[in-house]
Design a protein around this motif. Sequence first.
Motif, PDB file in Angstrom:
ATOM      1  N   SER A  13       0.832  -1.206   0.000  1.00  0.00           N
ATOM      2  CA  SER A  13       0.000   0.000   0.000  1.00  0.00           C
ATOM      3  C   SER A  13       0.860   1.246   0.000  1.00  0.00           C
ATOM      4  O   SER A  13       1.997   1.239   0.478  1.00  0.00           O
ATOM      5  N   SER A  14       0.302   2.308  -0.556  1.00  0.00           N
ATOM      6  CA  SER A  14       1.024   3.574  -0.693  1.00  0.00           C
ATOM      7  C   SER A  14       0.031   4.717  -0.611  1.00  0.00           C
ATOM      8  O   SER A  14      -0.992   4.700  -1.295  1.00  0.00           O
ATOM      9  N   GLU A  15       0.312   5.674   0.247  1.00  0.00           N
ATOM     10  CA  GLU A  15      -0.556   6.846   0.416  1.00  0.00           C
ATOM     11  C   GLU A  15       0.236   8.123   0.173  1.00  0.00           C
ATOM     12  O   GLU A  15       1.312   8.301   0.743  1.00  0.00           O
ATOM     13  N   ASN A  16      -0.334   8.985  -0.661  1.00  0.00           N
ATOM     14  CA  ASN A  16       0.208  10.337  -0.865  1.00  0.00           C
ATOM     15  C   ASN A  16       1.560  10.370  -1.580  1.00  0.00           C
ATOM     16  O   ASN A  16       2.306  11.347  -1.486  1.00  0.00           O
ATOM     17  N   LYS A  35       3.773   6.196 -10.067  1.00  0.00           N
ATOM     18  CA  LYS A  35       2.737   5.831  -9.097  1.00  0.00           C
ATOM     19  C   LYS A  35       2.030   4.527  -9.444  1.00  0.00           C
ATOM     20  O   LYS A  35       1.304   3.974  -8.620  1.00  0.00           O
ATOM     21  N   HIS A 117       7.222  -0.980   7.314  1.00  0.00           N
ATOM     22  CA  HIS A 117       6.595   0.325   7.091  1.00  0.00           C
ATOM     23  C   HIS A 117       7.645   1.352   6.684  1.00  0.00           C
ATOM     24  O   HIS A 117       8.798   1.284   7.133  1.00  0.00           O
ATOM     25  N   GLU A 119       7.817   5.694   5.992  1.00  0.00           N
ATOM     26  CA  GLU A 119       7.292   7.041   5.816  1.00  0.00           C
ATOM     27  C   GLU A 119       8.365   7.871   5.144  1.00  0.00           C
ATOM     28  O   GLU A 119       9.510   7.902   5.597  1.00  0.00           O
ATOM     29  N   GLN A 125       4.844  17.333   2.929  1.00  0.00           N
ATOM     30  CA  GLN A 125       4.211  16.101   2.451  1.00  0.00           C
ATOM     31  C   GLN A 125       4.736  14.864   3.174  1.00  0.00           C
ATOM     32  O   GLN A 125       5.936  14.764   3.463  1.00  0.00           O
ATOM     33  N   CYS A 127       4.422  10.658   2.752  1.00  0.00           N
ATOM     34  CA  CYS A 127       3.989   9.472   2.006  1.00  0.00           C
ATOM     35  C   CYS A 127       4.185   8.267   2.906  1.00  0.00           C
ATOM     36  O   CYS A 127       5.241   8.098   3.514  1.00  0.00           O
ATOM     37  N   LYS A 128       3.142   7.449   2.987  1.00  0.00           N
ATOM     38  CA  LYS A 128       3.199   6.274   3.851  1.00  0.00           C
ATOM     39  C   LYS A 128       3.105   5.021   2.982  1.00  0.00           C
ATOM     40  O   LYS A 128       2.173   4.882   2.197  1.00  0.00           O
ATOM     41  N   GLN A 129       4.057   4.124   3.111  1.00  0.00           N
ATOM     42  CA  GLN A 129       4.040   2.873   2.342  1.00  0.00           C
ATOM     43  C   GLN A 129       4.178   1.681   3.285  1.00  0.00           C
ATOM     44  O   GLN A 129       4.872   1.756   4.305  1.00  0.00           O
TER      45      GLN A 129
END
Length: 134
Positions: A13-16, A35, A117, A119, A125, A127-129
């Motif tokens: 998973s990846s956010e932002n 992305k 995890h 960050e 900004q 980004c969390k993966q």
Amino acid sequence: APVDFSGTWGLVSSENFENYMKSLDIDFMTRKVAKMLTPQKVIEQQGDKFSIRTLSTFRNYLVEFKVGEEYEEDTKGLDNRKLLSLVTWDNERLVCVQKGEKKNRGWTHWIQGDELHLELTCEDQLCKQVYQKV
Ligand code: 1AG
């Protein structure tokens, strides 16, 4: 070293990530390609010595460092900047501060259950993966 990060980990998973790339001035086309990727992290750890390979079908990126020793980082193939980077332990987390043109740049890795995890921060900004062993 309190934790062993060694292994091959695949992105789940990846956010932002998009806004993180924007904060690094990555162009539109590169962002669109980047992305879509599901990179792997191949981590080799011997005590406080690390190599972390981020592998994808588009670009690969390697960093090698020893915890507590500042190193010159060249983000070749990413945003192509020169950084002075330092990784330290914060309890069981691996924390990197990347000094350079961009403020508040760095990353943090930790293990949570069977997940790796990450960050990534740059300017305002985050980004969390999350990665899992493959
Ligand atoms: C990193 O992870 C970042 C590694 O240091 C790459 C992650 C994101 C890419 C950063 C900026 C985007 C720039 C260009 C986009 C082009 C290609 C994206 C390719 C992604 C796979 C290489 C922290 C730590 C140690 O794991 O490296």
